[in-house]
Scaffold this motif. Structure first.
Motif, PDB file in Angstrom:
ATOM      1  N   CYS A 150       0.757  -1.317   0.066  1.00 15.55           N
ATOM      2  CA  CYS A 150      -0.007   0.174  -0.135  1.00 15.55           C
ATOM      3  C   CYS A 150       0.802   1.333   0.090  1.00 15.55           C
ATOM      4  O   CYS A 150       1.880   1.311   0.682  1.00 15.55           O
ATOM      5  CB  CYS A 150      -0.919   0.074   1.119  1.00 15.55           C
ATOM      6  SG  CYS A 150      -2.083  -1.109   1.248  1.00 15.55           S
ATOM      7  N   ASN A 151       0.323   2.509  -0.597  1.00 17.49           N
ATOM      8  CA  ASN A 151       1.285   3.670  -0.653  1.00 17.49           C
ATOM      9  C   ASN A 151       1.481   4.364   0.802  1.00 17.49           C
ATOM     10  O   ASN A 151       2.189   5.055   0.931  1.00 17.49           O
ATOM     11  CB  ASN A 151       0.397   4.488  -1.458  1.00 17.49           C
ATOM     12  CG  ASN A 151       0.291   4.224  -3.040  1.00 17.49           C
ATOM     13  OD1 ASN A 151       1.164   3.567  -3.542  1.00 17.49           O
ATOM     14  ND2 ASN A 151      -0.625   4.805  -3.587  1.00 17.49           N
ATOM     15  N   HIS A 155       1.306  -0.905   5.130  1.00 18.11           N
ATOM     16  CA  HIS A 155       0.207  -1.989   4.877  1.00 18.11           C
ATOM     17  C   HIS A 155       0.618  -2.708   3.436  1.00 18.11           C
ATOM     18  O   HIS A 155       1.047  -2.195   2.658  1.00 18.11           O
ATOM     19  CB  HIS A 155      -1.308  -1.778   4.911  1.00 18.11           C
ATOM     20  CG  HIS A 155      -1.609  -1.161   6.316  1.00 18.11           C
ATOM     21  ND1 HIS A 155      -1.435   0.138   6.599  1.00 18.11           N
ATOM     22  CD2 HIS A 155      -2.375  -1.743   7.313  1.00 18.11           C
ATOM     23  CE1 HIS A 155      -1.982   0.456   7.881  1.00 18.11           C
ATOM     24  NE2 HIS A 155      -2.358  -0.915   8.616  1.00 18.11           N
ATOM     25  N   LEU A 157      -1.742  -5.261   0.637  1.00 20.78           N
ATOM     26  CA  LEU A 157      -2.763  -6.252   0.117  1.00 20.78           C
ATOM     27  C   LEU A 157      -2.506  -7.714  -0.154  1.00 20.78           C
ATOM     28  O   LEU A 157      -1.227  -7.862  -0.800  1.00 20.78           O
ATOM     29  CB  LEU A 157      -3.513  -5.589  -0.919  1.00 20.78           C
ATOM     30  CG  LEU A 157      -4.115  -4.118  -0.977  1.00 20.78           C
ATOM     31  CD1 LEU A 157      -4.467  -3.813  -2.024  1.00 20.78           C
ATOM     32  CD2 LEU A 157      -5.119  -3.896   0.250  1.00 20.78           C
ATOM     33  N   LYS A 171      -6.057  -6.556   4.086  1.00 18.61           N
ATOM     34  CA  LYS A 171      -5.283  -5.663   4.339  1.00 18.61           C
ATOM     35  C   LYS A 171      -4.407  -5.867   5.458  1.00 18.61           C
ATOM     36  O   LYS A 171      -5.108  -6.081   6.501  1.00 18.61           O
ATOM     37  CB  LYS A 171      -6.035  -4.363   4.229  1.00 18.61           C
ATOM     38  CG  LYS A 171      -4.963  -2.829   4.585  1.00 18.61           C
ATOM     39  CD  LYS A 171      -5.668  -1.762   4.327  1.00 18.61           C
ATOM     40  CE  LYS A 171      -4.746  -0.669   4.284  1.00 18.61           C
ATOM     41  NZ  LYS A 171      -5.580   0.764   4.349  1.00 18.61           N
TER      42      LYS A 171
END
Length: 184
Positions: A150-151, A155, A157, A171
């Protein structure tokens, strides 16, 4: 033979062995130039290339796993498409059979290890200079793996069938692998 496009939209990439020896090399052809010849991007004798990763943010380079250093393990190499220059990017810490990269920086930050009990471990690291750590273990018979980082940098995915009848998109926290959200 596997054939696919590089992110520069002019280079055709393909994996080809030599006379059936199954030591596949990664070749590139610049189809924008008439008469362009195929170039071997992984010119290591007796080595095999696999796990090619491209990234639209880095159209002039790619990552490829090659067992040039140790025939039993694949390290990740970074290749410059234009020049064909290749350099060791990430040495296999032991037992990694698959690799993944972070989208924004194009750093190798994910490794997949198959364990002696046939379970699969997803390993991650914060950056190229950091140590690898286990993120998730998928017992034999369970499905799952990394989808993308994730950006937010905290986190990722992942898919997982652990504790479910079907595979879910989740997530997870990169710090400890705990699920923070079941998305689908």
């Amino acid at each position: 033979r596997q054939i696919f496009w590089a992110e520069d939209s002019k280079t055709l990439l393909y994996l080809q062995d030599d006379g059936g020896d199954e030591n596949f090399h990664l070749f590139a052809v610049d189809v924008s130039k008439e008469g362009s010849k195929a170039r071997d991007l992984t010119p290591f004798d007796g080595a095999k290339a696999q796990n090619v990763i491209t990234n639209k943010r880095f159209p002039d380079e790619l990552l490829v796993a090659v067992n040039a250093r140790d025939k039993a393990q694949f390290d990740m190499y970074r290749v410059q498409l234009e020049s064909g220059a290749i350099e060791l990017d990430t040495e296999n810490p032991g037992g990694i059979v698959g690799w993944g990269s972070e989208d924004e920086s194009f750093e190798v930050r994910e490794g997949i290890r198959v364990n002696p009990d046939s379970s699969k471990t997803v390993l991650v690291r914060n950056s190229k200079s950091d140590e690898w750590r286990d993120l998730a273990v998928f017992p034999y018979g369970e499905e799952g793996g990394m989808v993308d980082f994730c950006n937010d940098g905290e986190h990722a995915l992942m898919t997982s069938s652990v504790g479910r009848e079907t595979t879910a998109l989740t997530k997870v926290k990169l710090s400890d692998g705990s699920t923070t959200e079941v998305i689908a």
